[in-house]
Design a protein around this motif. Structure first.
Motif, mmCIF file in Angstrom:
data_model
loop_
_atom_site.group_PDB
_atom_site.id
_atom_site.type_symbol
_atom_site.label_atom_id
_atom_site.label_comp_id
_atom_site.label_asym_id
_atom_site.label_seq_id
_atom_site.Cartn_x
_atom_site.Cartn_y
_atom_site.Cartn_z
ATOM 1 N N MET A 105 0.858 -1.175 0.000
ATOM 2 C CA MET A 105 0.000 0.000 0.000
ATOM 3 C C MET A 105 0.900 1.233 0.000
ATOM 4 S SD MET A 105 -2.907 1.158 2.705
ATOM 5 C CE MET A 105 -4.020 -0.111 2.221
ATOM 6 N N SER A 106 0.513 2.219 -0.744
ATOM 7 C CA SER A 106 1.294 3.451 -0.798
ATOM 8 C C SER A 106 0.478 4.601 -0.226
ATOM 9 C CB SER A 106 1.693 3.756 -2.241
ATOM 10 O OG SER A 106 0.544 4.038 -3.005
ATOM 11 N N CYS A 107 1.152 5.718 0.011
ATOM 12 C CA CYS A 107 0.452 6.849 0.611
ATOM 13 C C CYS A 107 -0.507 7.508 -0.376
ATOM 14 C CB CYS A 107 1.446 7.856 1.178
ATOM 15 S SG CYS A 107 2.582 8.555 -0.007
ATOM 16 N N GLU A 108 -0.397 7.190 -1.673
ATOM 17 C CA GLU A 108 -1.357 7.736 -2.635
ATOM 18 C C GLU A 108 -2.754 7.148 -2.425
ATOM 19 O OE1 GLU A 108 1.548 6.342 -4.237
ATOM 20 O OE2 GLU A 108 2.604 8.252 -4.377
ATOM 21 N N ASP A 109 -2.814 5.960 -1.812
ATOM 22 C CA ASP A 109 -4.091 5.280 -1.598
ATOM 23 C C ASP A 109 -4.767 5.664 -0.284
ATOM 24 O OD1 ASP A 109 -3.591 3.848 -3.948
ATOM 25 O OD2 ASP A 109 -2.502 2.298 -2.855
ATOM 26 N N LEU A 110 -4.055 6.370 0.583
ATOM 27 C CA LEU A 110 -4.581 6.660 1.915
ATOM 28 C C LEU A 110 -5.196 8.053 1.994
ATOM 29 C CD1 LEU A 110 -1.615 5.283 4.016
ATOM 30 C CD2 LEU A 110 -3.774 4.152 3.511
ATOM 31 N N PRO A 169 -5.823 13.327 0.464
ATOM 32 C CA PRO A 169 -4.848 12.241 0.288
ATOM 33 C C PRO A 169 -3.569 12.505 1.084
ATOM 34 C CG PRO A 169 -5.752 12.894 -1.827
ATOM 35 C CD PRO A 169 -6.242 13.895 -0.825
ATOM 36 N N VAL A 170 -3.045 11.467 1.715
ATOM 37 C CA VAL A 170 -1.834 11.598 2.521
ATOM 38 C C VAL A 170 -0.662 12.032 1.648
ATOM 39 C CG1 VAL A 170 -0.187 10.278 3.921
ATOM 40 C CG2 VAL A 170 -2.631 9.960 4.261
ATOM 41 N N ALA A 171 -0.654 11.640 0.384
ATOM 42 C CA ALA A 171 0.437 11.991 -0.520
ATOM 43 C C ALA A 171 0.581 13.505 -0.692
ATOM 44 C CB ALA A 171 0.227 11.337 -1.877
ATOM 45 N N GLU A 172 -0.508 14.256 -0.523
ATOM 46 C CA GLU A 172 -0.442 15.708 -0.663
ATOM 47 C C GLU A 172 0.216 16.362 0.539
ATOM 48 O OE1 GLU A 172 -4.341 17.197 -1.498
ATOM 49 O OE2 GLU A 172 -4.483 16.082 -3.378
ATOM 50 N N GLY A 173 0.141 15.760 1.718
ATOM 51 C CA GLY A 173 0.788 16.290 2.915
ATOM 52 C C GLY A 173 0.269 17.642 3.345
ATOM 53 N N ARG A 174 -1.046 17.806 3.398
ATOM 54 C CA ARG A 174 -1.622 19.105 3.725
ATOM 55 C C ARG A 174 -1.567 19.449 5.206
ATOM 56 N NH1 ARG A 174 -6.745 20.423 -0.126
ATOM 57 N NH2 ARG A 174 -5.736 19.871 -2.082
ATOM 58 N N CYS A 175 -1.562 18.450 6.079
ATOM 59 C CA CYS A 175 -1.507 18.733 7.508
ATOM 60 C C CYS A 175 -0.277 18.043 8.109
ATOM 61 C CB CYS A 175 -2.792 18.276 8.210
ATOM 62 S SG CYS A 175 -2.983 16.489 8.376
ATOM 63 N N PRO A 176 0.108 18.409 9.346
ATOM 64 C CA PRO A 176 1.295 17.792 9.962
ATOM 65 C C PRO A 176 1.172 16.274 10.098
ATOM 66 C CG PRO A 176 0.613 19.716 11.224
ATOM 67 C CD PRO A 176 -0.437 19.474 10.184
ATOM 68 N N ARG A 177 -0.025 15.777 10.340
ATOM 69 C CA ARG A 177 -0.233 14.327 10.468
ATOM 70 C C ARG A 177 0.033 13.633 9.127
ATOM 71 N NH1 ARG A 177 -5.896 12.887 12.622
ATOM 72 N NH2 ARG A 177 -5.108 14.101 14.350
ATOM 73 N N CYS A 178 -0.457 14.228 8.039
ATOM 74 C CA CYS A 178 -0.211 13.675 6.691
ATOM 75 C C CYS A 178 1.276 13.634 6.387
ATOM 76 C CB CYS A 178 -0.860 14.537 5.615
ATOM 77 S SG CYS A 178 -2.631 14.506 5.542
ATOM 78 N N ARG A 179 1.963 14.743 6.644
ATOM 79 C CA ARG A 179 3.389 14.815 6.330
ATOM 80 C C ARG A 179 4.187 13.800 7.140
ATOM 81 N NH1 ARG A 179 1.800 20.182 5.884
ATOM 82 N NH2 ARG A 179 2.304 20.681 8.040
ATOM 83 N N ALA A 180 3.849 13.643 8.421
ATOM 84 C CA ALA A 180 4.575 12.689 9.269
ATOM 85 C C ALA A 180 4.362 11.256 8.778
ATOM 86 C CB ALA A 180 4.122 12.829 10.715
#
Length: 63
Positions: free
Chosen positions: A1-6, A14-25
């Motif tokens: 599974m990749s972060c593009e799917d989450l 999408p986690v791949a965009e890293g919009r918030c600190p939780r996504c980026r971490a």
């Protein structure tokens, strides 16, 4: 599974965009690879090649 799917539970993007600190971490944690950046498939291939090299050397030495 990749972060593009989450999808992030905090910002619903999408986690791949890293919009918030939780996504980026989480994205950074998923992109960390052990063994010098080798993927598990590449590591398996290297181990398999070493195994066959060992068999070939054993066969050539006559042991």
């Amino acid at each position: 599974m990749s972060c593009e799917d989450l999808v992030c539970a905090g910002c619903a993007h999408p986690v791949a965009e890293g919009r918030c600190p939780r996504c980026r971490a989480y994205r950074d944690r998923m992109h960390q690879n052990g063994f010098g950046g080798m993927t598990p498939a590449l590591l398996s291939l290297v181990l398999l090649a070493l195994f066959f090299l060992t068999l070939a050397l054993k066969h050539l030495s006559g042991a």
